[in-house]
Structure formats: structure tokens, C-alpha cells
Write an enzyme that holds these catalytic residues in place. Structure first.
Site, PDB file in Angstrom:
ATOM      1  N   ASP A 372       1.047  -0.855   0.375  1.00 41.06           N
ATOM      2  CA  ASP A 372      -0.074   0.080   0.092  1.00 41.06           C
ATOM      3  C   ASP A 372       1.021   0.724  -0.034  1.00 41.06           C
ATOM      4  OD1 ASP A 372      -2.559  -0.846  -0.047  1.00 41.06           O
ATOM      5  OD2 ASP A 372      -2.993  -0.723   2.372  1.00 41.06           O
ATOM      6  N   ASP A 666      -5.230  -3.221   4.752  1.00 42.70           N
ATOM      7  CA  ASP A 666      -6.047  -1.968   5.670  1.00 42.70           C
ATOM      8  C   ASP A 666      -7.542  -2.425   5.770  1.00 42.70           C
ATOM      9  OD1 ASP A 666      -6.103  -0.562   3.354  1.00 42.70           O
ATOM     10  OD2 ASP A 666      -5.035   1.329   4.291  1.00 42.70           O
ATOM     11  N   ASP A 670     -10.074  -5.652   1.775  1.00 39.83           N
ATOM     12  CA  ASP A 670      -8.783  -6.426   1.278  1.00 39.83           C
ATOM     13  C   ASP A 670      -8.391  -7.902   2.104  1.00 39.83           C
ATOM     14  OD1 ASP A 670      -7.772  -4.350   0.434  1.00 39.83           O
ATOM     15  OD2 ASP A 670      -6.332  -3.277   2.041  1.00 39.83           O
TER      16      ASP A 670
HETATM   17  P1  ADP Z   1      -4.517   4.356  -1.106  1.00 37.57           P
HETATM   18  O1  ADP Z   1      -5.055   4.065   0.621  1.00 37.57           O
HETATM   19  O2  ADP Z   1      -4.097   3.557  -1.874  1.00 37.57           O
HETATM   20  O3  ADP Z   1      -3.261   5.910  -0.935  1.00 37.57           O
HETATM   21  P2  ADP Z   1      -7.499   5.314  -0.801  1.00 37.57           P
HETATM   22  O4  ADP Z   1      -8.464   3.992  -1.343  1.00 37.57           O
HETATM   23  O5  ADP Z   1      -7.196   5.652   0.503  1.00 37.57           O
HETATM   24  O6  ADP Z   1      -5.966   4.934  -1.377  1.00 37.57           O
HETATM   25  O7  ADP Z   1      -7.753   5.770  -1.640  1.00 37.57           O
HETATM   26  C1  ADP Z   1      -8.426   6.514  -3.222  1.00 37.57           C
HETATM   27  C2  ADP Z   1      -8.901   8.127  -2.936  1.00 37.57           C
HETATM   28  O8  ADP Z   1     -10.425   7.848  -2.421  1.00 37.57           O
HETATM   29  C3  ADP Z   1      -7.653   9.099  -3.074  1.00 37.57           C
HETATM   30  O9  ADP Z   1      -6.705   9.423  -4.081  1.00 37.57           O
HETATM   31  C4  ADP Z   1      -8.919  10.493  -2.684  1.00 37.57           C
HETATM   32  O10 ADP Z   1      -8.976  10.838  -3.358  1.00 37.57           O
HETATM   33  C5  ADP Z   1      -9.696   9.225  -2.452  1.00 37.57           C
HETATM   34  N1  ADP Z   1     -10.326   9.197  -0.335  1.00 37.57           N
HETATM   35  C6  ADP Z   1      -9.347   9.143   0.460  1.00 37.57           C
HETATM   36  N2  ADP Z   1     -10.019   8.739   1.643  1.00 37.57           N
HETATM   37  C7  ADP Z   1     -11.212   9.351   1.591  1.00 37.57           C
HETATM   38  C8  ADP Z   1     -12.121  10.033   2.707  1.00 37.57           C
HETATM   39  N3  ADP Z   1     -12.417   9.753   3.738  1.00 37.57           N
HETATM   40  N4  ADP Z   1     -13.512  10.769   1.072  1.00 37.57           N
HETATM   41  C9  ADP Z   1     -12.965  10.803   0.619  1.00 37.57           C
HETATM   42  N5  ADP Z   1     -12.219   9.998   0.060  1.00 37.57           N
HETATM   43  C10 ADP Z   1     -11.248  10.178  -0.100  1.00 37.57           C
HETATM   44 MG    MG Z   2      -5.952   3.964   1.870  1.00 33.90          MG
END
Ligand code: ADP
Ligand code: MG
Length: 938
Positions: A372, A666, A670
Site C-alpha cells: 500500500d 488495511d 482487502d
Molecule cells: P490508498 O489508501 O491506496 O492511498 P484510498 O483508497 O485510501 O487510497 O484513496 C483513494 C482515493 O480516494 C484518494 O485519492 C482520495 O481522493 C479518495 N479518498 C480517500 N479517503 C477519502 C475519504 N475519507 N473521503 C473521501 N474520499 C477519500
Molecule cells: Mg487508504
């Protein structure tokens, strides 16, 4: 060793409990509380009954307040009544019984029988000697086994579950074992339900009860009382202990804890279940069986031959059985288990919690790690650093951490007031569509959301969310990459419903039809959309995570308000860790839900090759066939905009290519990929309980570097096991052949039964064990991942074993022959051979500490346990030779200093030869390497 965080929580809550306790009761010494008085006031509830009652009534019965929860003092009193919220595994057998068990070994019984026969034949000396020797052997075996059991027990205590509980109006996180009936518990997606809970709030709540009911579909939960409960599946308003929240969130009252919980019994059964054996343990079992078979054949042969030669039958019998005890490496599986378990403990100290022993072995074989980005590679300390509103105002934000320290610096523009207003509208979305709380500079909730709150605070916006009443929430999911809430203003007459939406920019823009410009709403056209996406691209290229914000009266018809760039810097040392891994032949890939630009920017920051290798998106994975993915996957370094579903495809593709995959995760979803991966790695801090459940290993600190530490340990342990297998095998073979040869040659036995048993203790006991805790050799960690199919017993290992055994046999026989030149066997003769053999063994152990390196390079003193074990063994040998009562048992005689010096110089040959062999091998390898590089050069 406990989960460091949890220990902190535990201490914190314990300290608090103590304090409240003292506040209200006075100091603990001032007199104990009358428990029975408290008891009378309680009406404990059966879970079954609780589900038929309304929540208010349940709360009243359990004397708790839905909004504030219990008081600390009250909870402490209840805990004294109900005990901790945990399940104790069945009563264990008493220790003495386990000790007696040891005697049930058929070989030991045979030995006892021979002692009995000695008594009958009035050879009392022999009888006593054999009995004492048996006692020593059994005690050593018992201590070993006891230790192995204890260390396995420790393993189950490594990941204590925690919970979110309301006490005195504050939401606290502490160990689930401190919960009591009446506690108010909050449940979130991915949590493990910490007790039996009567729900009074359930938003979209679905709970996976498959571990008990076998039902794979999660059960949708409600809060209303049910008429009559028949069976667990009908109790829709109860969350059962040990089940997993798959979706949504909820709140409830703890009804029953620990053993009283509905599934307490089932749990007990599951806990008592024995862990499956690791492949290594299995192959050790097979090895042990083979060795036993050969030993028995040889021993049978020795005995028959001896009988023909007319030797005393009882003597032959005792020696045969002692030989069997010695030659059969019954200690081998135990030493392997202890070594593995100790390795797991060491890993726990380095913040990696391994849940099952086989994982340790697999760790050394991993050749691709899919990690990740957020939190593992990066710090997961998020800060909004850039704001771009829909009307083009640009601001930079300074400061770090979850506080209001920092400035919002607006770039040159015509009207600063307008800009501030637009920024307010934008950040309002971020703060309202948000589940995090910043409480005296610490964050409760997701870092991404904390960053938005902090940005709001820097803009002077405190408690913005309180101006609205939230009607509904559409939670963030890795699939949707968006979150939305539906709200109405709390004050004033305007009761218009508004949606606040934040998420990945392209997803948010899809839902937008308009955009906000200087307070007015304009229709959004393709050109404008491209402009916004270009802005996002520029910000993402700097490694910032981009999040778009929108609001409006309908989810399909939103008004775009702008975007923020969130900085999440890489963790220190990740670059170095990745370099080490890549050098040792492990591939590292980044897997993230973030956008391409952000992902590649971070990837190049941490030294992953993004130029020569490919970058693949989740959508691209979808459009490929399995075969296509399989072909390309080895050359990919970054996977972006992926969902948990894609993670599974990635794992499978790598595995079809014959790779051993370590995959981190996480989120709730997953779990499947973690299960499928050879090593599923869950995040300890930010990971959900669901993925911890599915994982093989948990990173307590979420740090990528920890993965490397555990791989190092995993590799090291395998080599250590190989070292002591070599030691045990050579001793075993030497002892067997020695007796077999002397019988064949028709000379008296060079060792008597007691002496053989003594040798067995040294072989199975402390020296072997201490070889297993040899510190991990840094060069071993640089070696390529081991081939999973590579057997433990290689040709070169057998060669080494035979070489050492040969020297030991030759040396010992020579000493025996020399001593026996007067043709009578005196105790002195056997004492010399016996001591000779033991010293040989000590030197042999010394050279077994490394297969390739000189012991002087490894460090003569670097393994303290080994030093201790050898010292003890030598001391023991001295006692056996010089201490009169033991002299009697082992039929020995004091040796002179010259004797000892002579033996030491003779027996050191086994060490010298082995070191010379290693030296030559190293030399050859170097020559080959330089030859190769010369060839490459040409
Ligand atoms: P990673 O954990 O692989 O970095 P995430 O799946 O957490 O990616 O996030 C992917 C995208 O979702 C981010 O680029 C962001 O734009 C959006 N995102 C992340 N967290 C939130 C949240 N709490 N609320 C809304 N959008 C979110
Ligand atoms: Mg994330």
C-alpha cells in the site's frame, strides 16, 4: 509482548480507572468496597431477552446512559463482578502430570525395564546408574517441551483486540477485555465486535457471522426489539462477540461479556484447536521417522551381532536402548518449534506480529511485495498544502499536524475577500463531510479527514459541522472513492437538504453539473472539466493526494467547489529498505487507490523504477484477460486507482508466475487478497480488525521497514535451523557408528549406556537449542529469496555431516584403542573416550554456527546463549568426571590435566577441518565470481 498501542491504551485506561476509583472510594488501602451491595442492584440480562426489549429498557436494566456511558468507577466495580471480558482456554493439566507423561515414551519404558532387570540380577549399581541417567534425560526433555508450549502460548496473546467505548461522555479506545455489561460501544466498518451488544443505532450495519453460523451473507442489523427470538439469526438487533462488521456503523449496549457471551463456548473450542504443523515441522517429522527406522535397524543388528559374540545380554540390551534414545532425534521437532516461536517473539519486538508459525518459513521465500502507499510507504500524516477553488483562487497552506498552527496564504488576486469566501465554501464541504474529530491536537479518525479539519481550523472555521444536522451518510469506500453526507441546517428557518461530497476528483466531477464562481452557479462544460482535471494533474505530480469537493441539492446534480492537495510525505528509510530488497532480488510494487500522478511521484521519491517499468490502473486490469495480466505483471512497478478486487487479481497473477507474494492491506475488503497472498500483511494502526483477522502478519507500526526486518528474521531462522540439524545429525550418526563399528570389530563398547544418555542430553538439549538463536547474519539477509521447494537437507549439508561424523568416529576410536592397549577395560578408558566424544561434539557445535563463514568472522562471543550452553555442558562433563557421586553413576574416573589438554587438542581437529573447508569454499566462490565478471567484461 503486547501490541504497543494497546499497552498504551491499557495503561491509560487503567490509570484512569485507578484515579476515578481513588477519587470516589479514597485510596485503595482505605477499605474494600462491599461487592455484594453493588450486586443486588444489578439485574443481569440474558442476550436472548435483551433482543426482545426496547433499547431504553435495556439501558435502564443495565443502569447505563446511552449518551454518556458508564462512569469509570462504576465500570471498574462491574469488572470486579463479571471478570475480564475474555475467554480462558480449558483448565490445563497440572505440571507434574505432564512430567509423568514423559515416561510414557516406549524407549524410556524399555530403559526402566532394563533397570528393573538389573535389580533382579542384583546389579544394583547398574540399576541406580540407569535410573539416574533416565531421570536426567526425562527432565531435560520435559523442560524443553514446557518451554516450547509456553512460547506457543505467548503467541496467542500478541494481538489483543481493542474497542471504542463511551465512558463518562468521552469516546475512548481501550482493550476489549476491560468491557463490562452496560458499556456503550461504537462499531465501525471492519471492527471485530468486542462483546454481545444490543444495538440502539445501526446505519447500514451488516455483520459477518460466518464464523459461527456458517452463513456467508452478512446479516443486516436493526435496532427495533424483536417479538420472540428463535435462534441467533433471528436476533437482528444483537451484534455477537467475535463477529466482524462488514459494512456501515452502529452503537450499542454491552449485554454480556466473556464466557457469558452467546458464542463463548464456540470460541473456546476454536481457541483450543491445535495449530497445524508447519511444512518445516512436517519435514522434520519425516526426517525423524526415517532416522528412527535406520537407527532401529542398526541397533537391532548391533544387538544380534553382540549376542552371537557372546556378550552379556542385559548389557547389550541397555546399550541398544540407550543408543535408540540417543540416536533418535526426538528433540528435533521440539527444537524446531522453539526456534520458530522464539523467532516470532523477536519479530514482535521489531513490530511485526506473526500469527502462525509457518509464516516464518515463508517469509524467507517472498520474492514480490505489493505494498500500500498510504501509511505504509508514506507517513499517513496528512496536511492540506494547496487549495484551488472552482473560481480559480489558489492558496498555499503552511503548518503541519492536526492543529490550527499555520497560515492560508492566498496567491495574488483581485479580491482577497472573495477568495476567502470561496475557500470557506470549499472547506465547509471538507469539514461537514467528515467523520474525524480533532481533540486537543490529537486526531480521532482518518488522517485524510483530519487534514481537512485542520485546514478549516487554519481558516478560522471551528465546529462548522455543528451547524448542520446529518440526515444520512454514504460512507467512503475504496471502490467508490467518494464520501457524501446529506444535511439540513440546524438553526434558522431554512430547512433545505444539502449534500456535501468529497472524493477522488474524477469521481466527484462525474456527479457535478455546475460549478461555483464568485458565489454564483454556472453550468459545467467539458472544457471547464478538463481545466480542473489538468489542475489536479499538476498537483498530483508533486506527490500530493488530490481531493475534490462538491455540494448541492441532489447527488446527481452537484455544484463543484474546488479541490485540495494533501501532502503525505514518504516515511524515512523507505528508500533504503527498498534498495536492500531490490538488491536481494525481491520485487517491490506500489498498490494504491490514489491517482496515477500522485502514485508515480511517490514511487520515484522512494526509488522505484517508474521509467523502465510499467504503470497499470485498476481499469486496465479489468480490461485484460488473466493471461495478459500474467505476462505483464512482472514488469509493473505501480498499480494505481485500484480497488481491493484488483488486489486479488494482482496476487493471483503473480502467483501464476510462480512468485511468492507478500501483500499489504488495511481495509475491510482487502481480506480476500490478504488470505490469497502467501503472506498477507495487515496494518496494525490503521488497519481494520477484518483484515487483521485475514492476515498472516500484522505490522504494529504500519511501517514498510518492518516488513524487511521480518524477512530478515525469517531467512535467518531457516539458516539457524539448518545449522542445528547439521549438528544433531552428525552427533547422532557418530554415536551410532561408533558402537556399531566397535561391535563389528569385536572390541568392547567404548561408551556405556549412561554415557550415551548423557551425550543425548547434550545433543538434544541446550547446545542445539542455542544454535537456533544465533543472531541473524547480515549476509544471509542479502541472499536471494529461498526457493520454496528447496529441501532443508541439501547435498552439501549431508557432506558436512558425514565429514564431521567421520572425524569424530576416527578420533574417538583411536583414543579408545590407545587406552585399551593393556587389553583390560578400566573406567579410565571409557572416561577418556566419553570425554573425547563430548569435546568433539562441543567443537562440532562451534563450527556449525555458520555454514559458510568462519566462526571468527561471525564473532566468537556473539551468541551469548551458545556460550552459556557450551560452558554448562563442559561444566557438566567436568562434574561427571570429577564429582564422586556422579562418577559412580557414569562409571568414570578423574582424568589428569595432561589428559584433558591432549583431548582438547585432538578434538579441536573437527573444528579446524570444518573451518578449513569453509575457507576453501569461500576462496573458490570468490575465484568463480571474479572469473565470471571477467567473462562479462570480455
Ligand atoms: P490508498 O489508501 O491506496 O492511498 P484510498 O483508497 O485510501 O487510497 O484513496 C483513494 C482515493 O480516494 C484518494 O485519492 C482520495 O481522493 C479518495 N479518498 C480517500 N479517503 C477519502 C475519504 N475519507 N473521503 C473521501 N474520499 C477519500
Ligand atoms: Mg487508504
Amino acid at each position: 509482548m503486547k501490541h504497543s498501542n494497546n499497552t498504551k491504551y491499557e495503561k491509560l485506561s487503567q490509570a484512569r480507572a485507578d484515579k476515578c476509583y481513588e477519587d470516589s472510594v479514597g485510596s485503595p488501602e482505605s477499605g474494600s468496597i462491599n461487592l455484594s451491595e453493588v450486586d443486588e442492584h444489578y439485574m443481569w440480562l440474558i442476550t436472548n431477552e435483551a433482543s426482545t426489549l426496547g433499547t431504553e429498557e435495556v439501558a435502564a436494566r443495565l443502569r447505563t446512559d446511552l449518551r454518556t456511558g458508564l462512569r469509570w468507577r462504576e465500570a471498574e466495580l462491574r469488572r470486579q463482578l463479571t471478570g475480564y471480558n475474555e475467554l480462558t482456554v480449558k483448565e490445563e493439566e497440572p505440571t507434574w502430570k505432564k512430567y509423568i507423561e514423559q515416561f510414557k515414551n516406549p524407549l524410556i519404558l524399555l530403559l526402566l525395564a532394563s533397570a528393573g532387570v538389573s535389580v533382579c540380577m542384583k546389579q544394583f549399581d547398574d540399576a541406580v546408574s540407569i535410573t539416574v541417567a533416565i531421570l536426567i534425560v526425562v527432565t531435560v526433555a520435559f523442560v524443553q517441551e514446557y518451554r516450547s508450549e509456553k512460547s506457543l502460548e505467548e503467541l496467542t496473546k500478541l494481538v489483543p483486540p481493542s474497542c471504542h467505548c463511551l465512558r463518562e461522555g468521552q469516546l475512548e479506545t481501550f482493550l476489549a477485555r476491560n468491557l463490562v455489561p452496560g458499556d456503550i460501544v461504537h462499531l465501525n466498518v471492519g471492527d471485530r465486535v468486542p462483546a454481545d451488544i444490543r444495538l440502539f443505532e445501526a446505519i447500514d450495519l451488516a455483520i459477518d457471522e460466518s464464523s459461527f453460523t456458517g452463513e456467508t451473507e452478512p446479516s443486516n442489523k436493526i435496532t427495533a426489539p424483536i417479538l420472540k427470538s428463535n435462534g441467533h439469526s433471528s436476533m437482528k438487533n444483537i451484534a455477537f462477540m467475535g463477529t466482524l462488521v462488514r459494512c456501515g456503523n452502529g452503537k450499542g449496549i454491552v449485554v454480556n461479556t466473556g464466557e457469558k457471551s452467546e458464542f463463548g463456548e464456540v470460541f473456546k473450542m476454536m481457541q483450543a484447536e491445535e495449530a497445524p504443523k508447519t511444512p518445516l515441522q512436517k519435514s522434520m517429522d519425516i526426517l525423524g521417522a526415517q532416522l528412527s527406522f535406520y537407527s532401529f535397524c542398526i541397533i537391532g543388528f548391533i544387538m544380534i551381532l553382540g549376542w552371537f559374540q557372546g556378550r552379556p545380554i542385559l548389557d547389550m540390551f541397555t546399550i541398544g536402548v540407550s543408543l535408540a534414545v540417543a540416536a533418535i532425534p526426538e528433540g528435533l521437532p521440539i527444537v524446531v518449534t522453539v526456534t520458530l516461536a522464539l523467532g516470532v517473539m523477536r519479530m514482535a519486538k521489531r513490530n511485526a506480529i506473526v500469527k502462525k508459525l509457518p509464516t516464518v518459513e515463508t517469509l524467507g521465500c517472498v520474492n514480490v511485495i505489493c505494498s500500500d502507499k498510504t501509511g505504509t510507504i508514506t507517513k499517513n500524516e496528512m496536511t492540506v498544502t494547496v487549495i484551488v477553488t472552482s473560481d480559480g483562487y489558489l492558496a498555499e497552506v503552511s503548518g503541519a499536524g492536526y492543529n490550527d498552527q499555520g497560515e492560508i496564504h492566498i496567491h495574488k488576486c483581485d479580491s482577497v475577500d472573495r477568495a476567502r469566501e470561496s475557500i470557506y465554501t470549499l472547506l465547509e464541504v471538507g469539514c461537514v463531510c467528515n467523520n474525524a474529530v480533532i481533540h486537543s491536537d490529537t486526531l480521532l479518525g482518518q488522517p485524510t479527514e483530519g487534514a481537512l479539519l485542520a485546514a478549516g481550523m487554519k481558516h478560522g472555521m471551528y465546529g462548522v459541522a455543528d451547524k448542520y444536522v446529518r440526515l444520512q451518510e454514504y460512507p467512503f469506500s475504496s471502490e467508490q472513492k467518494m464520501m457524501a453526507v446529506k444535511c439540513v441546517p440546524k438553526y434558522g428557518d431554512n430547512k433545505e437538504e444539502t449534500y456535501f461530497v468529497k472524493g477522488a476528483l474524477e469521481k466527484v466531477l462525474q456527479q457535478c453539473t455546475k460549478y461555483l464562481i464568485n458565489g454564483t452557479v454556472q453550468p459545467l462544460n467539458a472544457k471547464k472539466e478538463q481545466e480542473y482535471l489538468a489542475e489536479a494533474y499538476e498537483i498530483g505530480r508533486k506527490g500530493l493526494r488530490v481531493m475534490g469537493m462538491a455540494r448541492g441539492s441532489s447527488l446527481q446534480d452537484l455544484v463543484y467547489t474546488g479541490l485540495v492537495g494533501i501532502c503525505d510525505p514518504p516515511r524515512p528509510f523507505v528508500r533504503e529498505s527498498i534498495q536492500t530488497l531490490v538488491q536481494s532480488g525481491v520485487k517491490v510494487t506500489l498498490v494504491t487507490g490514489d491517482a496515477q500522478e500522485t502514485a508515480t511521484a511517490i514511487a520515484s521519491m522512494i526509488g522505484l523504477d517508474t521509467i523502465h517499468s510499467q504503470v497499470l490502473s485498476g481499469d486496465q486490469i479489468d480490461s485484460m484477460t488473466d493471461h495478459q495480466l500474467e505476462q505483464i505483471v512482472n514488469s509493473v512497478s505501480v498499480f494505481y486507482r485500484v480497488t481491493p478486487r484488483h488486489k486479488l487479481c494482482i496476487v493471483k497473477a503473480f502467483q501464476r508466475n510462480g512468485m511468492i507474494v507478500g501483500m499489504t492491506g488495511d481495509g475491510v475488503n482487502d481480506g480476500v487478497a490478504l488470505k490469497k497472498a502467501d503472506i498477507g500483511i495487515a496494518m496494525g494502526k490503521n488497519g481494520t480488525d477484518v483484515c487483521k483477522e485475514a492476515a498472516d502478519m500484522i505490522l504494529v507500526d504500519d511501517d514498510f521497514h518492518t516488513i524487511i526486518s521480518s524477512i530478515e528474521e525469517g531467512k535467518g531462522i531457516f539458516y539457524n535451523i539448518r545449522n542445528f540439524v547439521r549438528f544433531q545429525l552428525s552427533t547422532s550418526i557418530a554415536a551410532l557408528s561408533l558402537i556399531a563399528l566397535s561391535t563389528l570389530m569385536g572390541i568392547p563398547n567404548p561408551l556405556n549406556a549412561m554415557q550415551i544418555l548423557w551425550i543425548n542430553i547434550i545433543m538434544d538439549g541446550p547446545p542445539a537449542q542455542s544454535l537456533g538463536v544465533e543472531p541473524v547474519d547480515k549476509d544471509v539477509t542479502k541472499q536471494k529469496p529461498r526457493n520454496v521447494k528447496e529441501p532443508m537437507i541439501t547435498k552439501s549439508l549431508i557432506l558436512n555431516v558425514l565429514l564431521s561424523a567421520l572425524i569424530i568416529i576416527a578420533g574417538t576410536l583411536w583414543v579408545f584403542k590407545r587406552e585399551m592397549s593393556d587389553n583390560v577395560i578400566t573406567p579410565r578408558d571409557t572416561t577418556m573416550t566419553f570425554t573425547c566424544f563430548v569435546f568433539f561434539d562441543m567443537f562440532n557445535a562451534l563450527s556449525c554456527r555458520s555454514q559458510t563463514k568462519s566462526v571468527f568472522t561471525v564473532g566468537l562471543l556473539s551468541n551469548k546463549m551458545f556460550l552459556l550452553a557450551v560452558t554448562l555442558s563442559v561444566l557438566g562433563q567436568m562434574l561427571v568426571v570429577y564429582f564422586p557421586p556422579l562418577q559412580k553413576v557414569f562409571q568414570t574416573e578423574a582424568l589428569t590435566l595432561t589428559d584433558i589438554l591432549f583431548l582438547v587438542s585432538l578434538t579441536s581437529t573437527v573444528f579446524v577441518v570444518s573451518e578449513l573447508k569453509k575457507f576453501m569454499e569461500r576462496h573458490l566462490e570468490k575465484r568463480q565470481k571474479s572469473f565470471k565478471s571477467e567473462l562479462d567484461f570480455v
